[in-house]
Structure formats: C-alpha cells, structure tokens
Write a protein that holds these residues in place. Structure first.
Motif, PDB file in Angstrom:
ATOM      1  N   THR A  78       2.288   2.287  23.741  1.00  0.00           N
ATOM      2  CA  THR A  78       1.506   1.246  24.403  1.00  0.00           C
ATOM      3  C   THR A  78       0.181   1.015  23.681  1.00  0.00           C
ATOM      4  O   THR A  78      -0.628   0.199  24.123  1.00  0.00           O
ATOM      5  CB  THR A  78       1.232   1.635  25.872  1.00  0.00           C
ATOM      6  OG1 THR A  78       0.532   2.901  25.899  1.00  0.00           O
ATOM      7  CG2 THR A  78       2.537   1.760  26.651  1.00  0.00           C
ATOM      8  N   ASP A  79      -0.034   1.711  22.572  1.00  0.00           N
ATOM      9  CA  ASP A  79      -1.259   1.554  21.782  1.00  0.00           C
ATOM     10  C   ASP A  79      -1.226   0.192  21.093  1.00  0.00           C
ATOM     11  O   ASP A  79      -0.314  -0.097  20.318  1.00  0.00           O
ATOM     12  CB  ASP A  79      -1.328   2.676  20.744  1.00  0.00           C
ATOM     13  CG  ASP A  79      -2.625   2.663  19.948  1.00  0.00           C
ATOM     14  OD1 ASP A  79      -3.179   1.574  19.703  1.00  0.00           O
ATOM     15  OD2 ASP A  79      -3.082   3.755  19.540  1.00  0.00           O
ATOM     16  N   PRO A  80      -2.218  -0.669  21.346  1.00  0.00           N
ATOM     17  CA  PRO A  80      -2.212  -2.007  20.748  1.00  0.00           C
ATOM     18  C   PRO A  80      -2.146  -1.987  19.220  1.00  0.00           C
ATOM     19  O   PRO A  80      -1.480  -2.835  18.616  1.00  0.00           O
ATOM     20  CB  PRO A  80      -3.522  -2.624  21.233  1.00  0.00           C
ATOM     21  CG  PRO A  80      -3.827  -1.902  22.506  1.00  0.00           C
ATOM     22  CD  PRO A  80      -3.345  -0.505  22.284  1.00  0.00           C
ATOM     23  N   ALA A  81      -2.841  -1.022  18.596  1.00  0.00           N
ATOM     24  CA  ALA A  81      -2.841  -0.949  17.125  1.00  0.00           C
ATOM     25  C   ALA A  81      -1.444  -0.622  16.605  1.00  0.00           C
ATOM     26  O   ALA A  81      -0.991  -1.199  15.609  1.00  0.00           O
ATOM     27  CB  ALA A  81      -3.844   0.100  16.657  1.00  0.00           C
ATOM     28  N   ILE A  82      -0.768   0.295  17.267  1.00  0.00           N
ATOM     29  CA  ILE A  82       0.590   0.665  16.855  1.00  0.00           C
ATOM     30  C   ILE A  82       1.559  -0.483  17.137  1.00  0.00           C
ATOM     31  O   ILE A  82       2.434  -0.791  16.317  1.00  0.00           O
ATOM     32  CB  ILE A  82       1.039   1.954  17.562  1.00  0.00           C
ATOM     33  CG1 ILE A  82       0.202   3.137  17.055  1.00  0.00           C
ATOM     34  CG2 ILE A  82       2.532   2.212  17.336  1.00  0.00           C
ATOM     35  CD1 ILE A  82       0.517   4.463  17.726  1.00  0.00           C
ATOM     36  N   LYS A  83       1.389  -1.148  18.262  1.00  0.00           N
ATOM     37  CA  LYS A  83       2.273  -2.270  18.598  1.00  0.00           C
ATOM     38  C   LYS A  83       2.140  -3.401  17.584  1.00  0.00           C
ATOM     39  O   LYS A  83       3.132  -4.007  17.186  1.00  0.00           O
ATOM     40  CB  LYS A  83       1.973  -2.770  20.012  1.00  0.00           C
ATOM     41  CG  LYS A  83       2.348  -1.778  21.111  1.00  0.00           C
ATOM     42  CD  LYS A  83       2.076  -2.325  22.495  1.00  0.00           C
ATOM     43  CE  LYS A  83       3.022  -3.453  22.844  1.00  0.00           C
ATOM     44  NZ  LYS A  83       2.857  -3.913  24.247  1.00  0.00           N
ATOM     45  N   ARG A  84       0.902  -3.663  17.149  1.00  0.00           N
ATOM     46  CA  ARG A  84       0.719  -4.683  16.106  1.00  0.00           C
ATOM     47  C   ARG A  84       1.446  -4.279  14.832  1.00  0.00           C
ATOM     48  O   ARG A  84       2.071  -5.095  14.161  1.00  0.00           O
ATOM     49  CB  ARG A  84      -0.778  -4.864  15.804  1.00  0.00           C
ATOM     50  CG  ARG A  84      -1.533  -5.717  16.776  1.00  0.00           C
ATOM     51  CD  ARG A  84      -2.895  -6.114  16.223  1.00  0.00           C
ATOM     52  NE  ARG A  84      -3.761  -4.968  16.012  1.00  0.00           N
ATOM     53  CZ  ARG A  84      -4.603  -4.486  16.929  1.00  0.00           C
ATOM     54  NH1 ARG A  84      -4.671  -5.055  18.130  1.00  0.00           N
ATOM     55  NH2 ARG A  84      -5.376  -3.459  16.653  1.00  0.00           N
TER      56      ARG A  84
END
Length: 372
Positions: free
Chosen positions: A301-307
């Motif tokens: 759910t980490d935005p940086a990882i999702k990007r």
C-alpha cells in the motif's frame, strides 16, 4: 497563501502550458527501436563483470544488465538487445551518425562487444542506440562530441598493477618503469599528465586493444600495467596465473565516473535511458528486488512502491511507455544492488567492494532523483 500552495499552483500551470499532463510522443530513437524490435547497445569487447560472453555466447555483466533493462522498459523483453563491439575511439562515432543496425537472428538477441577505439565512433555514427561500455564521463566528451551521459553506474579511478616487491607501495616508486597502457581512453592522457606533473620518467607502451596491453604485461614486456581499478581487479582475479604475485597499488591518479551515454538531441530517448538507470537504483532504495517485486505488486500500500510496480500513478506515459516499464526492469534484470553483486561484487569472481557504489543511505554515491 502558503508557499507550498503557491508552488503547487505555479507548477500545475507550467505543466498544463507545456503539456506535461499528456502522454509524451515517442522520439525518433524510440520509434526506430520499436520498428527494429531491438535495442542496439555498444559494449566492451570482453571484460569480466562488465560485458563478457560465456562459451555458449551468452553475455553478462554490469553494463550488459543496463542494456537488458532498457529493452525490458521499452520493448517488454530484456532479451531484445543487439550488442555492438566498439573500441575507445569509434564507440562515440557510431552513435553520432544516426545509422542503426537491424537484427537478423530469430531470438532478436545478439551481443556485439566494443573495444577501446571503436566505442566513440560507434556512438557518433548512430550504429548504436546507447553506449554502455564503462566509458568515463568527462567535460570534453560531454560538451564537444554530441553526446550526453545518462548517469553513473560505476565510480572508478586509474590505478597501477605490478609484481610485488618488498617496500613497493607508491606510484612514485615506479619511476623509470615500462608501463603498458590502452590508447583511445582517458588512461593514456592521465598517465602522461601524472608522471609529467611529478617530474617522473617512464616508458609508455601503447596498444589499440586492451587485450594486447594485458597480454604484453602478462608476458613481461611491461613492468607495469595501468587502467581503471576495476579493470585491474578483473585482470588479477580472472587472468593472472599467480595473482598473489601481483599488487594493485592503493593510490589512484584520477576519478573515472563510468556510465551509459546516448546521442544528444533526442530528449525523449535521453529521458528513458536516464530513468532506466535511476529505476534500478530507486528499486534498491525502496527494497524492491527481482525476488519480492511480485508480492509487493500484489500487496503493498506504499504509494512509492505502487508507482514503481505499476499499480499506482501512471509515470510511464510521460516517456511514451506503459505503467509497468519499471516493474519489468526489476522483474527481468534486478535492482542495481542485485546487478552489482552478481557481476562484480560479493557473488562474482571479481568480488569488488560496494564502496562508492553503495546507496547514498549507506555512505555511497548511488542516488536516484525521486520517482514521482
């Protein structure tokens, strides 16, 4: 109005005016690559850890991995690469001409190594789309040859290797020695400037091919061989019959930031080439590897990882790529640390320490701008 809000409004206005919000049009190099179905990449003629073929013709190395990462990003398959041999001079010319080779083998995979002379020519002529051949980023090369470096994938420096002698520890003790050196590289000029500046005499024996330089040193024609420290470490670890009889002197006489370069003038291709390297570094910083990227894609759910893995904001559209361009790089090739360790680091024959190639968070120089 708060400063942050003012900046956000200003940035949004500029982005809209410049069309940043819209998907980028593909540049001419990317169009050519998609048409050919392959990335044409200039590499070394054969240096363990950086670009070397095994007995079955399968190539591997730190520089090879970068080429594979580019292919994964733009073509979806890290195997769709043609490797072109270049030497020190022609490696750049090949990129400048704009003439690019086509692939004829069924697998669309052909590794063609580059030597010290031809690497410059290859880049200038356009024979290759990108040069990934441990080439030093210098002011003159960056400003006068029509090239642009996308970053640094290895921080090196020029050193000297010779047979061990009691008390031998400094370069100044090599005064009067016969020194083998490769032509068409920064090494030859660094050698001359260092010895002249320190008022030391030496006899230089210059060779067009690195293999000839190393053979002359190993046969005893030269007392000393000079080159990038990584080159000397590879030589000692993989080619010298009695490596313990030799010493690489600890002093280095230059800084050699090595990295990939592309032809100046195609900003779209430059951006892709630059962010391919950045993505490998960013992935390691985020803790994303080829082993865990699928689980992170499914659950993070980490935005940086999702990007990064393609389940969040679509960053690929700004370069004319899809959302999963960076996911494929790590899935098929690995992050920078994985590439370093298996090719030149702890899991390789060379076993170089990470040193300056560590992440900036661990005292090294490897850093990527934020991928956002």
């Amino acid at each position: 109005m708060r400063a942050g809000s003012r900046f956000a409004i200003l940035a949004a206005g500029i982005a809209a005016a410049c069309g940043f919000a819209a998907p980028a049009d593909a540049g001419k190099v990317l169009d050519s690559i998609k048409q050919k179905g392959v990335v044409t990449c200039g590499v070394h003629t054969g240096r363990a850890g950086f670009a070397l073929a095994d007995s079955n013709g399968n190539w591997s190395g730190l520089d090879v991995d970068y080429c594979r990462a580019l292919a994964a990003a733009v073509l979806g398959d890290a195997k769709k690469v043609k490797y072109v041999p270049t030497s020190g001079q022609t490696r750049i010319t090949a990129l400048q001409s704009g003439e690019r080779a086509t692939v004829v083998d069924a697998k669309k995979v052909k590794y063609v190594p580059t030597s010290g002379q031809t690497r410059i020519t290859a880049l200038q002529s356009g024979e290759i789309d990108v040069l990934s051949r441990n080439t030093t980023w210098t002011y003159t090369r960056d400003t006068s040859l029509g090239l642009v470096w996308v970053g640094v994938n290895f921080y090196d420096g020029q050193a000297f290797i010779t047979k061990k002698k009691p008390g031998l520890a400094k370069i100044t003790q090599l005064a009067g020695a016969t020194i083998c050196v490769d032509s068409g590289s920064t090494t030859e000029k660094n050698l001359a400037e260092y010895f002249t500046g320190h008022k030391l005499q030496y006899k230089g024996v210059v060779f067009d091919q690195i293999e000839a330089s190393q053979q002359a040193f190993m046969s005893g024609r030269c007392q000393v061989y000079t080159g990038d420290n990584s080159n000397l470490a590879v030589l000692k670890a993989t080619q010298l019959k009695n490596p313990d009889d030799y010493v690489i002197l600890p002093e280095q006489i230059s800084k050699e930031p090595l990295g990939p370069a592309v032809h100046r003038g195609d900003d779209d291709w430059f951006a892709i080439a630059k962010w391919t390297l950045n993505a490998m570094i960013e992935a390691e910083e985020l803790g994303i590897s080829s082993q865990n990227i699928d689980s992170l894609k499914a659950s993070s759910t980490d935005p940086a990882i999702k990007r990064f893995v393609g389940t969040g904001d679509d960053l690929g559209k700004f370069m004319g790529l899809d959302k999963e361009w960076s996911y494929r790089i790590v899935k098929q090739v690995g992050n920078y640390g994985e590439s370093f360790d298996r090719n030149v680091g702890a899991n390789s024959k060379v076993k170089l320490p990470r040193g300056q190639m560590n992440l900036w968070t661990k005292g090294g120089l490897m850093i990527s701008p934020p991928l956002r």
